[in-house]
Motif scaffolding. Structure first.
Motif, PDB file in Angstrom:
ATOM      1  N   ARG A   9     -12.618  -6.141  11.388  1.00 34.43           N
ATOM      2  CA  ARG A   9     -11.855  -7.059  12.245  1.00 34.43           C
ATOM      3  C   ARG A   9     -10.927  -6.291  13.170  1.00 34.43           C
ATOM      4  O   ARG A   9     -10.286  -5.317  12.778  1.00 34.43           O
ATOM      5  N   ALA A  10     -10.830  -6.762  14.390  1.00 31.90           N
ATOM      6  CA  ALA A  10      -9.858  -6.195  15.324  1.00 31.90           C
ATOM      7  C   ALA A  10      -8.482  -6.756  14.998  1.00 31.90           C
ATOM      8  O   ALA A  10      -8.350  -7.952  14.721  1.00 31.90           O
ATOM      9  N   PRO A  11      -7.460  -5.908  15.010  1.00 31.70           N
ATOM     10  CA  PRO A  11      -6.110  -6.420  14.739  1.00 31.70           C
ATOM     11  C   PRO A  11      -5.620  -7.292  15.895  1.00 31.70           C
ATOM     12  O   PRO A  11      -6.063  -7.107  17.038  1.00 31.70           O
ATOM     13  N   PRO A  12      -4.737  -8.240  15.588  1.00 31.36           N
ATOM     14  CA  PRO A  12      -4.140  -8.486  14.274  1.00 31.36           C
ATOM     15  C   PRO A  12      -5.104  -9.201  13.333  1.00 31.36           C
ATOM     16  O   PRO A  12      -5.794 -10.138  13.748  1.00 31.36           O
ATOM     17  N   ALA A  13      -5.162  -8.733  12.104  1.00 29.73           N
ATOM     18  CA  ALA A  13      -5.960  -9.366  11.061  1.00 29.73           C
ATOM     19  C   ALA A  13      -5.360  -8.924   9.738  1.00 29.73           C
ATOM     20  O   ALA A  13      -4.982  -7.757   9.584  1.00 29.73           O
ATOM     21  N   TRP A  14      -5.233  -9.860   8.806  1.00 30.18           N
ATOM     22  CA  TRP A  14      -4.668  -9.486   7.515  1.00 30.18           C
ATOM     23  C   TRP A  14      -5.187 -10.400   6.418  1.00 30.18           C
ATOM     24  O   TRP A  14      -5.725 -11.473   6.678  1.00 30.18           O
ATOM     25  N   VAL A  15      -5.041  -9.918   5.185  1.00 32.19           N
ATOM     26  CA  VAL A  15      -5.504 -10.675   4.032  1.00 32.19           C
ATOM     27  C   VAL A  15      -4.524 -10.473   2.887  1.00 32.19           C
ATOM     28  O   VAL A  15      -3.899  -9.413   2.772  1.00 32.19           O
ATOM     29  N   PHE A  16      -4.366 -11.504   2.088  1.00 30.56           N
ATOM     30  CA  PHE A  16      -3.518 -11.435   0.896  1.00 30.56           C
ATOM     31  C   PHE A  16      -4.434 -11.365  -0.315  1.00 30.56           C
ATOM     32  O   PHE A  16      -5.283 -12.238  -0.504  1.00 30.56           O
ATOM     33  N   LEU A  17      -4.268 -10.316  -1.128  1.00 31.64           N
ATOM     34  CA  LEU A  17      -5.116 -10.092  -2.285  1.00 31.64           C
ATOM     35  C   LEU A  17      -4.386 -10.460  -3.568  1.00 31.64           C
ATOM     36  O   LEU A  17      -3.381  -9.832  -3.915  1.00 31.64           O
ATOM     37  N   HIS A  18      -4.855 -11.476  -4.249  1.00 28.05           N
ATOM     38  CA  HIS A  18      -4.340 -11.796  -5.580  1.00 28.05           C
ATOM     39  C   HIS A  18      -5.047 -10.911  -6.604  1.00 28.05           C
ATOM     40  O   HIS A  18      -6.231 -10.581  -6.443  1.00 28.05           O
ATOM     41  N   ALA A  19      -4.335 -10.527  -7.634  1.00 34.64           N
ATOM     42  CA  ALA A  19      -4.908  -9.657  -8.654  1.00 34.64           C
ATOM     43  C   ALA A  19      -4.009  -9.712  -9.876  1.00 34.64           C
ATOM     44  O   ALA A  19      -2.856 -10.171  -9.789  1.00 34.64           O
ATOM     45  N   PRO A  20      -4.505  -9.274 -11.041  1.00 32.55           N
ATOM     46  CA  PRO A  20      -3.608  -9.142 -12.197  1.00 32.55           C
ATOM     47  C   PRO A  20      -2.396  -8.316 -11.803  1.00 32.55           C
ATOM     48  O   PRO A  20      -2.520  -7.299 -11.110  1.00 32.55           O
ATOM     49  N   LEU A  21      -1.202  -8.744 -12.203  1.00 31.19           N
ATOM     50  CA  LEU A  21       0.034  -8.135 -11.717  1.00 31.19           C
ATOM     51  C   LEU A  21       0.503  -7.009 -12.612  1.00 31.19           C
ATOM     52  O   LEU A  21       0.410  -7.078 -13.834  1.00 31.19           O
ATOM     53  N   ASP A  22       1.011  -5.953 -11.976  1.00 32.37           N
ATOM     54  CA  ASP A  22       1.673  -4.857 -12.681  1.00 32.37           C
ATOM     55  C   ASP A  22       3.136  -4.897 -12.285  1.00 32.37           C
ATOM     56  O   ASP A  22       3.477  -4.735 -11.121  1.00 32.37           O
TER      57      ASP A  22
END
Length: 218
Positions: free
Chosen positions: A182-195
């Motif tokens: 993807r050409a910026p601006p582009a972003w994603v939020f990644l959910h995952a097990p938390l540390d």
């Protein structure tokens, strides 16, 4: 015995790269580095389909008091011990190129590394304060961004000023592997097990890096 520190030249060296690689950039003082940094990096490597992640160990944080910050070489050595993965490469290159702000660093890397796709990696706690960074809008328009969930910021981060400003360019999480195309601006939020490990908490309980006393340094 004190751990062997890398030489200043080694600590500040630009990591190897080749055209066509996709590299995540994860910046910070790493004071101290911890399993939370490694956890976020492994999540990003897997979910984004990265070839490498470079930990950019900064000479200092412009938004924080840097008094008592351990030497760069000490933090690089500690980060390399924590990383323990050939795909995670630790460098203090910002000290060599004399950049203070992330915006200047990523622009330098983009010029110096033609043919490489860079993605900026940050924790959700940093997204909450991203609007305070120098040229934060310019950062988002220079390269894609991946935000990894952090305890206490999983809901707050996506509601932050920067997240709202760039909401139209947020990718659905299932499309995370397309971020590198993807050409910026582009972003994603990644959910995952938390540390829940944090550098602030480690320092508070005395588990941070302690510089050698001058008479002990060689």
């Amino acid at each position: 015995m004190h751990p062997v520190l890398p030489s200043p030249a080694d600590a500040r060296r630009l990591p190897p790269f080749s055209q066509g690689m996709t590299i995540g950039l994860f910046g910070g003082t790493f004071n101290p580095p911890h399993e939370g940094h490694r956890h976020a990096s492994l999540v990003a490597l897997t979910r984004l389909g990265l070839d490498r992640i470079w930990w950019l160990v900064t000479p200092g944080n412009p938004l924080k008091d840097n008094d008592g910050l351990p030497p760069l070489e000490m933090r690089v050595a500690a980060a390399r011990r924590i990383a323990a993965d050939p795909r995670i490469v630790v460098t203090g290159v910002e000290a060599a190129i004399h950049t203070r702000y992330t915006y200047d660093t990523i622009r330098w890397l983009a010029r110096r590394c033609p043919g490489v796709t860079f993605i900026w990696i940050m924790g959700a706690d940093n997204l909450a304060s991203f609007h305070r960074w120098q040229h934060w809008r310019g950062i988002a328009r220079t390269m894609p961004i991946a935000v990894v969930a952090r305890p206490g910021a999983t809901t707050k981060g996506p509601l932050a000023k920067a997240a709202r400003a760039f909401a139209p360019w947020r990718l659905p999480e299932h499309a995370a592997r397309t971020l590198k195309r993807r050409a910026p601006p582009a972003w994603v939020f990644l959910h995952a097990p938390l540390d829940a490990t944090s550098s602030t908490a480690l320092r508070a309980r005395g588990a941070g890096l302690v510089p050698n006393r001058p008479e002990q340094q060689k």
